[in-house]
Write an enzyme that holds these catalytic residues in place. Structure first.
Site, PDB file in Angstrom:
ATOM      1  N   ASP A   1       0.845  -1.196   0.000  1.00  0.00           N
ATOM      2  CA  ASP A   1       0.000   0.000   0.000  1.00  0.00           C
ATOM      3  C   ASP A   1       0.880   1.247   0.000  1.00  0.00           C
ATOM      4  OD1 ASP A   1      -2.302   1.550   0.235  1.00  0.00           O
ATOM      5  OD2 ASP A   1      -2.327   1.425   2.421  1.00  0.00           O
TER       6      ASP A   1
ATOM      7  N   GLU B   1       2.450   4.971  -4.089  1.00  0.00           N
ATOM      8  CA  GLU B   1       2.384   5.878  -5.259  1.00  0.00           C
ATOM      9  C   GLU B   1       3.710   6.603  -5.494  1.00  0.00           C
ATOM     10  OE1 GLU B   1       0.053   5.698  -2.795  1.00  0.00           O
ATOM     11  OE2 GLU B   1      -1.151   4.379  -4.038  1.00  0.00           O
TER      12      GLU B   1
ATOM     13  N   ASP C   1      -8.999   3.607  -1.787  1.00  0.00           N
ATOM     14  CA  ASP C   1      -9.937   4.087  -0.774  1.00  0.00           C
ATOM     15  C   ASP C   1     -11.233   4.626  -1.369  1.00  0.00           C
ATOM     16  OD1 ASP C   1      -7.937   3.321   0.858  1.00  0.00           O
ATOM     17  OD2 ASP C   1      -7.274   5.332   1.389  1.00  0.00           O
TER      18      ASP C   1
HETATM   19  C1  GLC Z   1      -4.629   3.289   3.002  1.00  0.00           C
HETATM   20  C2  GLC Z   1      -5.152   2.056   2.281  1.00  0.00           C
HETATM   21  C3  GLC Z   1      -6.184   1.361   3.135  1.00  0.00           C
HETATM   22  C4  GLC Z   1      -5.562   1.019   4.489  1.00  0.00           C
HETATM   23  C5  GLC Z   1      -5.022   2.273   5.156  1.00  0.00           C
HETATM   24  C6  GLC Z   1      -4.285   1.981   6.452  1.00  0.00           C
HETATM   25  O1  GLC Z   1      -5.648   4.221   3.141  1.00  0.00           O
HETATM   26  O2  GLC Z   1      -5.654   2.372   1.024  1.00  0.00           O
HETATM   27  O3  GLC Z   1      -6.655   0.211   2.503  1.00  0.00           O
HETATM   28  O4  GLC Z   1      -6.528   0.427   5.299  1.00  0.00           O
HETATM   29  O5  GLC Z   1      -4.129   2.938   4.274  1.00  0.00           O
HETATM   30  O6  GLC Z   1      -3.187   1.168   6.237  1.00  0.00           O
END
Ligand code: GLC
Length: 768
Positions: free
Chosen positions: A407, A410, A481
């Site tokens: 995650d 980017e 998200d």
């Molecule tokens: C980002 C991710 C989400 C995750 C959060 C905390 O917002 O897209 O899926 O739960 O980070 O790690």
């Protein structure tokens, strides 16, 4: 009239002597590479290996232009450098726009623009022509649809909108006004007067598509830097374009079978062993099939990647993961790129010592903030850094995790954007953030894939949020998200279908919505609408209302359970579709237009999708709706729930009370029908059932051990099943996997035919 430039030919590359040289390279009859060197060093991240096949082509001087002709495409190039492409029958596919761009007059001057922006509004579109970089402008026909571009939100047909390629984590609700999201997948698929083509722009720098928003007469691509580097893709159908594009950039490899099962997640669960335990208990108690629980950032020690907070796990993480595994539930932990700045933390220390993190232009370590506070960013463009990261994965695989969720890659940063000039590496060459930003997530996912493969020897299960073209070779993706709002259950259809057209077959959204509070009705319609999304995960943000299937009581729980159980019935079908996808690049979940691009109705459908060739899904995606219009494409269709038959090529009104997902199967289809299980086992199935819809059907079924790479050495079985009214014939067409089914059942309208395996003859014989 200017004279045609001279040209030289070397192998399948023809170089035309313009002021800036223009090279056309014939890779295959349907793939032509267009390249003009603008001084950018380095190789493609999307394309690996040599894709050139020996291909016949001719170059002819036509007086005012050259023609480069293969069996599938003709490129016309004139003295002014206009490049037009026709298919073999002479239909124009791509036509350089001969005029100048006409900027949209928004009627604002600088003073008023500032006023509008003061309230937080932005003025989109170019108000001045960007003179950096370059642009490629193509004429639009009045009958021309444009598809692709990865995860960009909005509708299937992207004509009339503009988009940016700059991987971005923007917390607002993703709507059609968004020009960018987490992924940059610059592949465009077009249907010009019904004739399909593709254009893939392989440049990681910030780039922009205006798809007929500025003008109804043209669309354009522009990039701020980098070489002019794109591919023209031809093919007889949109399917052929996708097949050619994924030949070039790679295909989603065969997944482990259990990854097609249901997965439960929530940011916050992993803060305590007890909480995860409770989730597993509730799943079991409520008879909800599930294959994985995801562990968000809370399991770590102070958000330090590759650590596990033992305090929060009294049994020890290894023991606990093993316990869950015995109950059929696998663990997928999250890993972010940001490494906490902490001199007493081995990952940080090793990274600093070896110079593995990106640096400011003055040579100092570059620090920004993410979950752990101050953090350094691994320089994933460098092979040595990817190797190091892959090695770190061992910490998690030793504990028994089943996959890794990447995650924030980017890369996202909390203390302002990372400046363009921060020094990142392009392989071993110093480059900039500006160049490496859009491939950061790609390289991180690639390192994670390599680590899992080396440590587990299984087909790696990686999920990534950021991606570039070609990331599909290493990772599945989710759409980041989203929110618990109806526009986002609507969005999942065009968005996942668009990812599928852009080479990404293993995709999913956060079921129920990540941000905001869901409602029982929305959650129910979401599990129905997303039923065939390959990645099938309910996930929510910390601080939102809980949205596990049981929290709203009845009827939500029973309906949710009914669909989870239905999903498991379809797992062998999805797995078969993935086996085919490795050969064709065609996504299991797909828009109607992919199966038949010659039916104009299919070209604009945003609220239905298909699973393979024969299953049509028409979810309800509006609050309060209990009936909906369904467009049935060509052919004859059977209502999955009541066997009622319909002629295709018409609109019908389908009943859709809350508990019903309108679902149709093409008449005379045979489908595999998985067993009713709560978890997908790694043990071989001894029986397989097939279900007939209609009077006859033919089906090719694939079987292997569902876990590792032995299938690549031939350890798989192929079954060819033919049903004609009462007659059932099963042929084992390939027998490389020892555990051939002992029994095969075929469910006809009025009886079940059972066939048993005869090892001596390797045949299936009907039992009477
Ligand atoms: C980002 C991710 C989400 C995750 C959060 C905390 O917002 O897209 O899926 O739960 O980070 O790690």
């Amino acid at each position: 009239m200017t004279n045609l430039p001279t040209y030289t030919q070397s192998g399948q590359t023809v170089t035309f002597d313009f002021a800036t040289n223009l090279q056309l390279t014939v890779l295959t009859a349907s793939i032509i590479h267009v390249f003009s060197d603008r001084g950018e060093p380095g190789a493609s991240y999307a394309i690996e290996g040599d894709k050139q096949q020996p291909t016949a082509f001719t170059v002819t001087n036509q007086g005012d232009h050259y023609d480069l002709t293969t069996a599938a495409l003709t490129v016309h190039l004139d003295a002014a450098g206009h490049l037009d492409v026709d298919d073999a029958a002479g239909h124009p596919l791509i036509t350089a726009y001969r005029g100048d761009r006409q900027l949209i007059d928004k009627g604002v001057d600088k003073v008023h623009q500032r006023l509008v922006e003061a309230e937080g509004h932005s003025i989109s579109g170019a108000t001045v022509e960007d003179d950096r970089g370059y642009q490629v402008i193509e004429a639009l026909a009045s009958d021309e649809q444009l598809y692709g571009l990865g995860d960009k939100p909005g509708y299937l047909n992207k004509r009339g909108y503009e988009y940016d390629n700059w991987n971005s984590d923007i917390p607002d609700a993703h709507l059609e006004t968004f020009t960018k999201l987490y992924k940059s997948i610059p592949v465009l698929l077009g249907l010009k007067n019904g004739h399909p083509y593709g254009l893939f722009f392989d440049n990681p720098y910030r780039s922009h598509f205006d798809l007929g928003k500025e003008s109804a007469h043209y669309y354009f691509y522009s990039a701020v830097a980098g070489n002019l580097d794109y591919y023209v893709l031809g093919g007889a159908s949109l399917k052929a374009i996708v097949t050619n594009y994924t030949y070039l950039t790679g295909r989603t490899p065969l997944p482990q079978k259990w990854t097609l099962g249901y997965q439960q997640s929530r940011w916050g669960y992993s803060a305590s062993q007890r909480e995860v335990q409770e989730v597993a208990d509730e799943l079991e108690k409520n008879d909800l099939p599930c294959d994985a629980i995801h562990f968000d950032v809370d399991y770590m020690r102070g958000y330090r990647v590759f650590t596990w907070d033992q305090q929060k796990y009294p049994s020890g993480p290894g023991q606990f993961i093993a316990q869950l595994k015995r109950r059929g539930i696998r663990v997928i932990p999250i890993i972010d790129p940001g490494v906490k700045q902490d001199p007493n933390y081995a990952v940080y220390e090793t990274g600093v010592k070896n110079g593995y993190f990106v640096k400011s232009p003055d040579g100092k370590l570059y620090i920004n903030q993410v979950w752990p506070g101050n953090a350094a960013f691994p320089d994933f463009g460098r092979p040595a850094v990817r190797d190091w990261w892959a090695h770190n994965v061992k910490f998690l695989t030793d504990l028994g995790v089943a996959g890794i969720w990447n995650d924030m890659n980017e890369p996202a940063s909390f203390k302002g954007p990372i400046p363009d000039d921060v020094v990142f590496s392009d392989q071993d060459r110093p480059a900039t953030h500006q160049k490496m930003h859009n491939v950061y997530g790609h390289n991180m996912a690639r390192a994670t894939y390599a680590g899992l493969k080396a440590q587990q020897g299984k087909r790696p299960f990686v999920i990534t949020r950021a991606a570039y073209a070609g990331t599909q070779k290493y990772s599945t993706v989710w759409t980041g998200d989203n929110q618990s709002i109806w526009p986002h259950v609507q969005l999942l259809i065009p968005q996942l279908c668009t990812l599928g057209l852009s080479g990404f077959s293993f995709v999913g959204t956060d079921i129920g919505g990540f941000g905001a509070d869901t409602t029982p009705e929305l959650l129910t319609r979401w599990i129905e609408a997303g039923l065939f999304s390959p990645l099938f995960r309910n996930h929510a943000a910390m601080g939102t209302r809980h949205q596990e299937p049981w929290v709203f009581g009845e009827p939500t729980l029973s309906i949710y359970r009914k669909y989870l159980k239905l999903r498991y019935r379809f797992v062998p079908y999805l797995y078969d579709l993935f086996a085919q996808e490795t050969q064709t690049g065609l996504p299991p979940m797909r828009p109607l237009v992919l199966n038949d691009d010659q039916d104009p109705r299919n070209r604009e459908i945003n609220d239905e999708y298909m699973v393979g060739e024969t299953v049509l899904v028409a979810p309800v995606v509006q609050q309060g709706q209990t009936k909906r219009l369904v467009y049935l494409p060509r052919g004859e269709w059977i209502d999955f729930w009541n066997n009622r038959e319909y002629a295709g090529h018409q609109d019908i009104v389908a009943d859709a009370p809350l508990a019903k997902l309108p679902l149709f199967v093409q008449k005379n289809t045979l489908l595999p029908w998985g067993p009713a299980v709560s978890h997908i086992s790694d043990q071989p199935d001894t029986t397989m059932t097939f279900r007939l819809f209609g009077d006859h059907g033919i089906y090719d079924h694939y079987q292997d051990n569902g876990t590792d790479f032995k299938y690549q050495a031939g350890e798989w079985n192929g079954y060819h099943i033919v049903v004609d009214h009462d007659q059932v014939i099963v042929t084992l067409t390939h027998h490389g996997y020892a555990a051939a089914y002992a029994t095969i059942r075929v469910a006809l309208a009025d009886r079940v035919v059972t066939l048993t395996y005869q090892p001596a003859t390797q045949t299936y014989v009907e039992q009477v």
